[in-house]
Design a protein around this motif. Structure first.
Motif, mmCIF file in Angstrom:
data_model
loop_
_atom_site.group_PDB
_atom_site.id
_atom_site.type_symbol
_atom_site.label_atom_id
_atom_site.label_comp_id
_atom_site.label_asym_id
_atom_site.label_seq_id
_atom_site.Cartn_x
_atom_site.Cartn_y
_atom_site.Cartn_z
ATOM 1 N N ASN A 5 7.622 -4.621 -4.762
ATOM 2 C CA ASN A 5 6.537 -5.371 -4.148
ATOM 3 C C ASN A 5 6.122 -4.802 -2.807
ATOM 4 O O ASN A 5 6.702 -3.860 -2.294
ATOM 5 N N TYR A 6 5.124 -5.441 -2.211
ATOM 6 C CA TYR A 6 4.414 -4.869 -1.084
ATOM 7 C C TYR A 6 4.438 -5.814 0.094
ATOM 8 O O TYR A 6 5.009 -6.866 0.038
ATOM 9 N N SER A 7 3.864 -5.423 1.194
ATOM 10 C CA SER A 7 4.161 -5.973 2.492
ATOM 11 C C SER A 7 4.056 -7.490 2.606
ATOM 12 O O SER A 7 3.252 -8.131 1.973
ATOM 13 N N GLU A 446 1.482 2.285 -5.644
ATOM 14 C CA GLU A 446 1.816 1.404 -4.530
ATOM 15 C C GLU A 446 1.670 -0.016 -5.022
ATOM 16 O O GLU A 446 0.655 -0.384 -5.611
ATOM 17 N N SER A 447 2.678 -0.824 -4.778
ATOM 18 C CA SER A 447 2.654 -2.184 -5.277
ATOM 19 C C SER A 447 1.777 -3.058 -4.393
ATOM 20 O O SER A 447 1.901 -3.060 -3.177
ATOM 21 N N ALA A 448 0.880 -3.790 -5.033
ATOM 22 C CA ALA A 448 -0.014 -4.724 -4.348
ATOM 23 C C ALA A 448 0.295 -6.126 -4.844
ATOM 24 O O ALA A 448 0.282 -6.371 -6.049
ATOM 25 N N GLN A 449 0.597 -7.032 -3.964
ATOM 26 C CA GLN A 449 0.960 -8.374 -4.419
ATOM 27 C C GLN A 449 -0.276 -9.163 -4.829
ATOM 28 O O GLN A 449 -1.331 -9.089 -4.193
ATOM 29 N N THR A 450 -0.119 -9.901 -5.906
ATOM 30 C CA THR A 450 -1.210 -10.753 -6.409
ATOM 31 C C THR A 450 -0.799 -12.217 -6.341
ATOM 32 O O THR A 450 -1.163 -13.020 -7.200
ATOM 33 N N ARG A 451 -0.047 -12.566 -5.314
ATOM 34 C CA ARG A 451 0.476 -13.927 -5.205
ATOM 35 C C ARG A 451 -0.567 -14.947 -4.744
ATOM 36 O O ARG A 451 -0.248 -16.124 -4.596
ATOM 37 N N LYS A 452 -1.785 -14.518 -4.506
ATOM 38 C CA LYS A 452 -2.826 -15.510 -4.229
ATOM 39 C C LYS A 452 -3.189 -16.275 -5.497
ATOM 40 O O LYS A 452 -3.864 -17.289 -5.452
ATOM 41 N N PHE A 453 -2.708 -15.754 -6.641
ATOM 42 C CA PHE A 453 -2.931 -16.398 -7.936
ATOM 43 C C PHE A 453 -1.648 -17.094 -8.397
ATOM 44 O O PHE A 453 -0.537 -16.667 -8.053
ATOM 45 N N ALA A 454 -1.795 -18.130 -9.180
ATOM 46 C CA ALA A 454 -0.644 -18.867 -9.686
ATOM 47 C C ALA A 454 0.275 -17.945 -10.479
ATOM 48 O O ALA A 454 -0.172 -17.232 -11.375
ATOM 49 N N SER A 546 6.283 1.480 -1.823
ATOM 50 C CA SER A 546 5.902 0.142 -1.359
ATOM 51 C C SER A 546 6.384 -0.064 0.063
ATOM 52 O O SER A 546 7.279 0.639 0.546
ATOM 53 N N GLN A 547 5.790 -1.055 0.697
ATOM 54 C CA GLN A 547 6.135 -1.375 2.072
ATOM 55 C C GLN A 547 6.652 -2.796 2.195
ATOM 56 O O GLN A 547 6.074 -3.735 1.649
ATOM 57 N N GLY A 567 11.226 7.689 -5.309
ATOM 58 C CA GLY A 567 10.998 6.329 -4.853
ATOM 59 C C GLY A 567 10.943 6.374 -3.340
ATOM 60 O O GLY A 567 11.938 6.727 -2.693
ATOM 61 N N ILE A 568 9.796 6.067 -2.764
ATOM 62 C CA ILE A 568 9.659 6.103 -1.309
ATOM 63 C C ILE A 568 9.287 4.706 -0.820
ATOM 64 O O ILE A 568 8.156 4.252 -0.969
ATOM 65 N N ALA A 569 10.280 4.028 -0.281
ATOM 66 C CA ALA A 569 10.063 2.738 0.356
ATOM 67 C C ALA A 569 9.879 2.986 1.846
ATOM 68 O O ALA A 569 10.526 3.864 2.417
ATOM 69 N N TYR A 570 9.007 2.206 2.466
ATOM 70 C CA TYR A 570 8.763 2.470 3.887
ATOM 71 C C TYR A 570 8.547 1.181 4.659
ATOM 72 O O TYR A 570 8.139 0.151 4.120
ATOM 73 N N GLN A 571 8.870 1.263 5.932
ATOM 74 C CA GLN A 571 8.621 0.183 6.877
ATOM 75 C C GLN A 571 7.669 0.698 7.944
ATOM 76 O O GLN A 571 7.802 1.828 8.412
#
Length: 620
Positions: A5-7, A446-454, A546-547, A567-571
């Motif tokens: 997942n993403y930021s 890059e993972s983009a969260q879609t949590r604005k949806f149910a 993902s971040q 796999g490149i995870a970053y902060q």
């Protein structure tokens, strides 16, 4: 294969004036918008196919692209299979009994039906910065546990404020899988269970491969930090120096193997099932490792995989405490993405660092129950299976390499002075570094969260674009003027921002194409668009990224998703960029070198461009 997942969305309150959703007063604040969240949309077929063609252009040659155009044209013919699959998908999405059309397919394909080991392919980790006050491991463990229990109370009582993105609430449904949760191995597909938090207030503590159960409540009152510390010290004492056969190693296995081994355990004694349930129903697991990682590489590797023995990777939450007081976390990814656990772990670290934790009385009550050691009945078959699991784990981890780059040149503040989106900017660092090392641009997730949806989880932001490919070539060409490099870089970053904005709205191309493919009936031949080599190439994630960021983390990461990829995870922290690079020994040290080189060169190019424009940024 699992994706990450993403930021983390900023948890800023919504004002009544801007909130478009009605409030459900029958539940706590955490879930007050849950029933009002919109459903995940199904994009227009033409929009997705246009986006798909545009995204694959930099990945294939002209001949391959012409074949893909023909396949897409055939797919979207009026009255053809594309329209029929779109109709079926819309029918599912509009079914009032289906909350999210993607949910069941995605959970099955990416997680529960996935049979490779969760460690190293699914689990992820956060490594904490040092606690200068609590260097003793028992004290460090006790403070982490107390802070985690404070967060749990907010979740269980539904008092946790929802997360928001652009003033809209995000789905909080996955928080129900955070505490007292466990994944179970089963053929052909795993499942996950949660247990009643009111009646399961014990934690699992693992030391020297031995499992202990520690009650966190006595006489109706939660243990104070001092009492938890005293119980942790008792576990250290009871565990001694000798190691037990590592039952936890089973959870590192291929899921079919683990299913077989769990059945072995159950058949050896009916008591074994009761003991397993105590682990599975516990609030979380605390792993007291006997190692002393020092460097970022060592700490990250230890949080990610450890020795594969002093763990129970099926638990949703594992807090890891090392002999020298360092600490971290390992998360099981199946039912819950990284943003909720990032919030949990940031809450823990921030609360402790700012002395916001209610540690309770410093006195230790008499009569605390002695931690209960779980003594499994083991026979030769089980011991042989444990040995196989250990060997498989060691061989798997040996194939992997993890390297950390903590880039101190600048961070989020510096990128903002250059007037760029920090996330898109760092994605271009990764694109440039890969091109420097391999001389080609490849498919990037890059993972983009879609949590604005149910019940939303993730969509793909395809970071490798025609614009990014043109820019990295220009950056590596000494004959291209610096002004042109800056202009192309600005275009590439802008292109990425646009794709990400569409992805978080559920309008990327990957999940829609997956839904169309899954809408095929068993007897139907897949259309050419899905058998075309370009489709395979464009979903072969040589870069999976993902971040997730916190000023209190010193590491975050997970494994690659294809054998020839990274796999490149970053902060992206205020003044530091932190990269965790994992691959199957694809010269990660060189990748870290090129990431630093790319970050340095981008700063030079964009600072020069700003100066030419008369907008000289403050010194980064």
């Amino acid at each position: 294969m699992s994706q990450k997942n993403y930021s983390l969305a900023a948890a800023a309150p919504i004002s009544k004036a801007t909130n478009p959703y009605p409030v459900d007063t029958s539940v706590g604040p955490m879930l007050r918008y849950q029933k009002s969240l919109p459903r995940l949309p199904v994009p227009a077929l033409s929009e997705t196919l246009e986006k798909y063609l545009k995204s694959v252009k930099p990945l294939v040659n002209e001949e391959e692209f012409a074949k893909t155009v023909a396949a897409v044209t055939e797919f979207q013919k009026p009255g053809g299979i594309g329209e029929e699959l779109q109709r079926r998908l819309l029918e599912k999405a509009n079914n009032p009994n289906v909350i999210n059309w993607l949910e069941e397919w995605w959970n099955e394909l990416a997680y529960f039906g996935y049979r490779d080991p969760v460690c190293v392919y699914v689990s992820y980790f956060f490594a904490y910065k040092d606690d200068k006050i609590r260097k003793d491991p028992a004290a460090r463990a006790a403070s982490v546990i107390t802070a985690a229990l404070e967060f749990r109370k907010l979740v269980v009582e539904e008092q946790l404020e929802p997360e928001y993105a652009r003033n809209l609430p995000l789905c909080m449904d996955s928080y129900k899988m955070m505490f007292n949760a466990c994944r179970y191995p089963k053929k052909p597909t795993d499942f996950e269970l949660t247990f009643d938090p009111a009646t399961n207030n014990h934690m699992t503590v693992i030391r020297k491969n031995k499992f202990f159960i520690v009650d966190l409540v006595k006489d109706g009152t939660q243990l104070s930090t001092s009492e938890i510390e005293s119980q942790i010290k008792k576990v250290y004492e009871l565990a001694g120096n000798a190691k037990d056969p590592p039952i936890g190693a089973f959870t590192t296995e291929n899921r079919d193997n683990w299913t077989n081994y769990r059945n072995l355990l159950l058949s050896a004694s009916p008591e074994n099932e009761k003991l397993l349930k105590k682990i599975e129903s516990s609030v979380f697991a605390v792993c007291l490792d006997d190692t002393t990682p020092v460097t970022r590489d060592e700490l990250s590797h230890a949080c990610w995989v450890g020795d594969g023995r002093n763990r129970f990777f099926d638990k949703s939450l594992q807090f890891i405490i090392f002999e020298n007081g360092k600490a971290g976390f390992c998360g099981e990814h199946s039912s819950m993405d990284g943003t909720p656990t990032c919030r949990l772990n940031d809450f823990i670290c921030t609360s402790i660092a700012n002395n916001k934790v209610n540690h309770g009385s410093p006195n230790v009550r008499s009569g605390l129950p002695v931690p209960e050691q779980l003594r499994f009945t083991l026979n030769k078959d089980i011991l042989d299976a444990i040995a196989k699991a250990e060997n498989n784990f060691d061989a798997l981890v040996a194939k992997h390499d993890l390297r950390v780059l903590s880039y101190q040149g600048y961070g989020k503040n510096g990128i903002k002075k250059l007037r760029f989106s920090p996330d898109a900017y760092v994605q271009m660092i990764i694109q440039l570094a890969y091109y420097k090392m391999h001389g080609v641009s490849k498919a990037t997730y890059e993972s983009a969260q879609t949590r604005k949806f149910a019940h939303g989880r993730t969509e793909v932001c395809r970071s490798c674009s025609a614009d990014s490919a043109a820019w990295v070539k220009a950056m590596e060409d000494p004959h291209v003027p610096i002004e042109t490099k800056a202009k192309l870089g600005h275009k590439a970053i802008t292109s990425h921002v646009k794709y990400m904005a569409e992805a978080v709205e559920g309008r990327g191309c990957d999940r829609h194409l997956l839904g169309l493919r899954m809408s095929l009936k068993p007897n139907e031949e897949p259309p050419l668009i899905f058998t075309d080599t370009t489709y395979a190439k464009s979903t072969h994630w040589n870069l999976s990224t993902s971040q997730l960021s916190s000023e209190y983390f010193d590491g975050y990461g997970w494994g690659e998703v294809v054998p020839d990829g990274y796999g490149i995870a970053y902060q992206i922290n205020a003044n530091v960029l932190h990269f965790n690079v994992v691959s199957m020994h694809l010269n990660n040290e060189h990748m870290c070198h090129y990431l630093k080189e790319a970050a340095d060169e981008m700063k030079q190019v964009f600072e020069y461009a700003q100066a030419k424009e008369g907008h000289v940024p403050a010194k980064l």
